[in-house]
Design a protein around this motif. Structure first.
Motif, PDB file in Angstrom:
ATOM      1  N   UNK A   1      29.339   3.837  -9.325  1.00 44.70           N
ATOM      2  CA  UNK A   1      30.039   4.406  -8.168  1.00 44.70           C
ATOM      3  C   UNK A   1      31.490   3.952  -8.151  1.00 44.70           C
ATOM      4  N   UNK A   2      32.388   4.899  -7.834  1.00 43.84           N
ATOM      5  CA  UNK A   2      33.781   4.507  -7.641  1.00 43.84           C
ATOM      6  C   UNK A   2      33.974   4.133  -6.165  1.00 43.84           C
ATOM      7  N   UNK A   3      35.116   3.541  -5.848  1.00 39.54           N
ATOM      8  CA  UNK A   3      35.362   3.076  -4.483  1.00 39.54           C
ATOM      9  C   UNK A   3      35.318   4.212  -3.463  1.00 39.54           C
ATOM     10  N   UNK A   4      35.797   5.384  -3.836  1.00 42.27           N
ATOM     11  CA  UNK A   4      35.810   6.526  -2.920  1.00 42.27           C
ATOM     12  C   UNK A   4      34.392   6.975  -2.603  1.00 42.27           C
ATOM     13  N   UNK A   5      33.526   6.994  -3.594  1.00 38.98           N
ATOM     14  CA  UNK A   5      32.125   7.367  -3.363  1.00 38.98           C
ATOM     15  C   UNK A   5      31.445   6.364  -2.435  1.00 38.98           C
ATOM     16  N   UNK A   6      31.637   5.087  -2.694  1.00 39.31           N
ATOM     17  CA  UNK A   6      31.019   4.055  -1.853  1.00 39.31           C
ATOM     18  C   UNK A   6      31.541   4.125  -0.419  1.00 39.31           C
ATOM     19  N   UNK A   7      32.831   4.353  -0.263  1.00 40.74           N
ATOM     20  CA  UNK A   7      33.407   4.455   1.079  1.00 40.74           C
ATOM     21  C   UNK A   7      32.878   5.683   1.809  1.00 40.74           C
ATOM     22  N   UNK A   8      32.737   6.785   1.103  1.00 41.85           N
ATOM     23  CA  UNK A   8      32.229   8.016   1.733  1.00 41.85           C
ATOM     24  C   UNK A   8      30.784   7.830   2.169  1.00 41.85           C
ATOM     25  N   UNK A   9      29.984   7.214   1.328  1.00 43.34           N
ATOM     26  CA  UNK A   9      28.594   6.948   1.693  1.00 43.34           C
ATOM     27  C   UNK A   9      28.521   6.012   2.901  1.00 43.34           C
ATOM     28  N   UNK A  10      29.365   5.005   2.928  1.00 42.63           N
ATOM     29  CA  UNK A  10      29.378   4.075   4.060  1.00 42.63           C
ATOM     30  C   UNK A  10      29.750   4.793   5.347  1.00 42.63           C
ATOM     31  N   UNK A  11      30.727   5.693   5.285  1.00 43.29           N
ATOM     32  CA  UNK A  11      31.131   6.444   6.481  1.00 43.29           C
ATOM     33  C   UNK A  11      30.011   7.357   6.973  1.00 43.29           C
ATOM     34  N   UNK A  12      29.309   7.981   6.047  1.00 41.84           N
ATOM     35  CA  UNK A  12      28.179   8.833   6.439  1.00 41.84           C
ATOM     36  C   UNK A  12      27.113   7.986   7.127  1.00 41.84           C
ATOM     37  N   UNK A  13      26.810   6.839   6.561  1.00 40.86           N
ATOM     38  CA  UNK A  13      25.804   5.961   7.167  1.00 40.86           C
ATOM     39  C   UNK A  13      26.278   5.398   8.509  1.00 40.86           C
ATOM     40  N   UNK A  14      27.552   5.055   8.620  1.00 35.85           N
ATOM     41  CA  UNK A  14      28.083   4.581   9.906  1.00 35.85           C
ATOM     42  C   UNK A  14      27.908   5.659  10.973  1.00 35.85           C
ATOM     43  N   UNK A  15      28.198   6.902  10.606  1.00 35.89           N
ATOM     44  CA  UNK A  15      28.043   7.990  11.567  1.00 35.89           C
ATOM     45  C   UNK A  15      26.573   8.149  11.957  1.00 35.89           C
ATOM     46  N   UNK A  16      25.684   8.157  10.988  1.00 31.79           N
ATOM     47  CA  UNK A  16      24.249   8.300  11.280  1.00 31.79           C
ATOM     48  C   UNK A  16      23.780   7.202  12.233  1.00 31.79           C
ATOM     49  N   UNK A  17      24.158   5.972  11.957  1.00 32.83           N
ATOM     50  CA  UNK A  17      23.749   4.858  12.819  1.00 32.83           C
ATOM     51  C   UNK A  17      24.345   5.014  14.220  1.00 32.83           C
ATOM     52  N   UNK A  18      25.599   5.503  14.296  1.00 31.99           N
ATOM     53  CA  UNK A  18      26.257   5.661  15.603  1.00 31.99           C
ATOM     54  C   UNK A  18      25.561   6.685  16.489  1.00 31.99           C
ATOM     55  N   UNK A  19      24.799   7.598  15.888  1.00 28.45           N
ATOM     56  CA  UNK A  19      24.064   8.594  16.683  1.00 28.45           C
ATOM     57  C   UNK A  19      22.567   8.285  16.707  1.00 28.45           C
ATOM     58  N   UNK A  20      22.214   7.046  16.364  1.00 24.18           N
ATOM     59  CA  UNK A  20      20.838   6.585  16.492  1.00 24.18           C
ATOM     60  C   UNK A  20      19.911   6.934  15.340  1.00 24.18           C
ATOM     61  N   UNK A  21      20.464   7.256  14.191  1.00 26.46           N
ATOM     62  CA  UNK A  21      19.646   7.606  13.026  1.00 26.46           C
ATOM     63  C   UNK A  21      19.617   6.468  12.021  1.00 26.46           C
ATOM     64  N   UNK A  22      18.646   6.529  11.120  1.00 24.80           N
ATOM     65  CA  UNK A  22      18.546   5.534  10.054  1.00 24.80           C
ATOM     66  C   UNK A  22      19.659   5.730   9.032  1.00 24.80           C
ATOM     67  N   UNK A  23      20.165   4.633   8.461  1.00 24.76           N
ATOM     68  CA  UNK A  23      21.099   4.795   7.335  1.00 24.76           C
ATOM     69  C   UNK A  23      20.318   5.317   6.134  1.00 24.76           C
ATOM     70  N   UNK A  24      21.002   6.032   5.279  1.00 23.66           N
ATOM     71  CA  UNK A  24      20.383   6.575   4.078  1.00 23.66           C
ATOM     72  C   UNK A  24      20.526   5.592   2.931  1.00 23.66           C
ATOM     73  N   UNK A  25      19.531   5.571   2.080  1.00 25.24           N
ATOM     74  CA  UNK A  25      19.558   4.713   0.906  1.00 25.24           C
ATOM     75  C   UNK A  25      20.058   5.524  -0.284  1.00 25.24           C
ATOM     76  N   UNK A  26      20.983   4.953  -1.042  1.00 24.80           N
ATOM     77  CA  UNK A  26      21.505   5.691  -2.201  1.00 24.80           C
ATOM     78  C   UNK A  26      20.525   5.597  -3.360  1.00 24.80           C
ATOM     79  N   UNK A  27      20.447   6.699  -4.088  1.00 27.99           N
ATOM     80  CA  UNK A  27      19.624   6.768  -5.296  1.00 27.99           C
ATOM     81  C   UNK A  27      20.516   7.277  -6.424  1.00 27.99           C
ATOM     82  N   UNK A  28      20.596   6.489  -7.493  1.00 32.15           N
ATOM     83  CA  UNK A  28      21.463   6.833  -8.621  1.00 32.15           C
ATOM     84  C   UNK A  28      21.132   8.192  -9.219  1.00 32.15           C
TER      85      UNK A  28
END
Length: 171
Positions: free
Chosen positions: A47-74
């Motif tokens: 993963x490059x830094x942009x991919x990791x940051x994008x995944x983190x932002x998606x998970x932050x949003x999910x958690x902020x609306x009461x959802x589970x964070x997603x687990x990455x799969x290569x």
């Protein structure tokens, strides 16, 4: 066996129709299977830094609306990268071959549901995630009933513009 494959293809097509969209290009094209599904799980992806940051932002949003964070799969990220390569090579932004990607993920990872977001020409993780959240179809995938995801973000070597493919799966 043939009926089973047909049912999976129809289910994947229905999921694709309901759950996929592309940023800056709402055209949805035929998702005919043109490549054979892989049979082995891919375990290596860098993963490059942009991919990791994008995944983190998606998970932050999910958690902020009461959802589970997603687990990455290569494996899912490799499928995402293959689609970025396809879009760059063909100078398009679309969901071509989504059925093949989703069938591979269903077969290899035993996924029950698969969705996909694509985007083009965003410069930062914040910009693409904001655009996806502000788009009803993209947001539906981000807040969907998924457990895992993968992402690939690649720049066109000629134009420098970035291509994004984010695949979601319920496993």
């Amino acid at each position: 066996m043939k009926n089973s494959i047909l049912r999976i293809a129809l289910l994947a097509a229905a999921v694709f129709t309901m759950n996929s969209c592309s940023s800056d290009n709402s055209e949805i094209v035929d998702s005919a299977i043109t490549t054979p599904a892989a049979t082995a799980k891919v375990v290596n992806y860098t993963y490059n830094d942009t991919e990791l940051a994008t995944m983190a932002l998606i998970n932050e949003y999910r958690v902020s609306v009461g959802l589970n964070p997603l687990e990455k799969i290569n494996h899912i990220s490799v499928k995402s990268e293959e689609h970025d390569d396809y879009m760059i090579e063909n100078n398009v932004v679309n969901h071509n071959n989504f059925v093949a990607r989703s069938e591979d993920i269903v077969k290899v990872l035993s996924a029950k549901r698969v969705g996909e977001n694509v985007a083009y020409n965003f410069n930062t993780p914040e910009a693409v995630v904001k655009a996806w959240i502000n788009s009803p179809g993209h947001k539906e995938n981000i807040v969907g009933d998924f457990t895992h995801f993968g992402i690939a973000i690649k720049a066109d070597p000629v134009t420098g513009k970035k291509y994004f493919t984010n695949i979601f799966a319920k496993i």
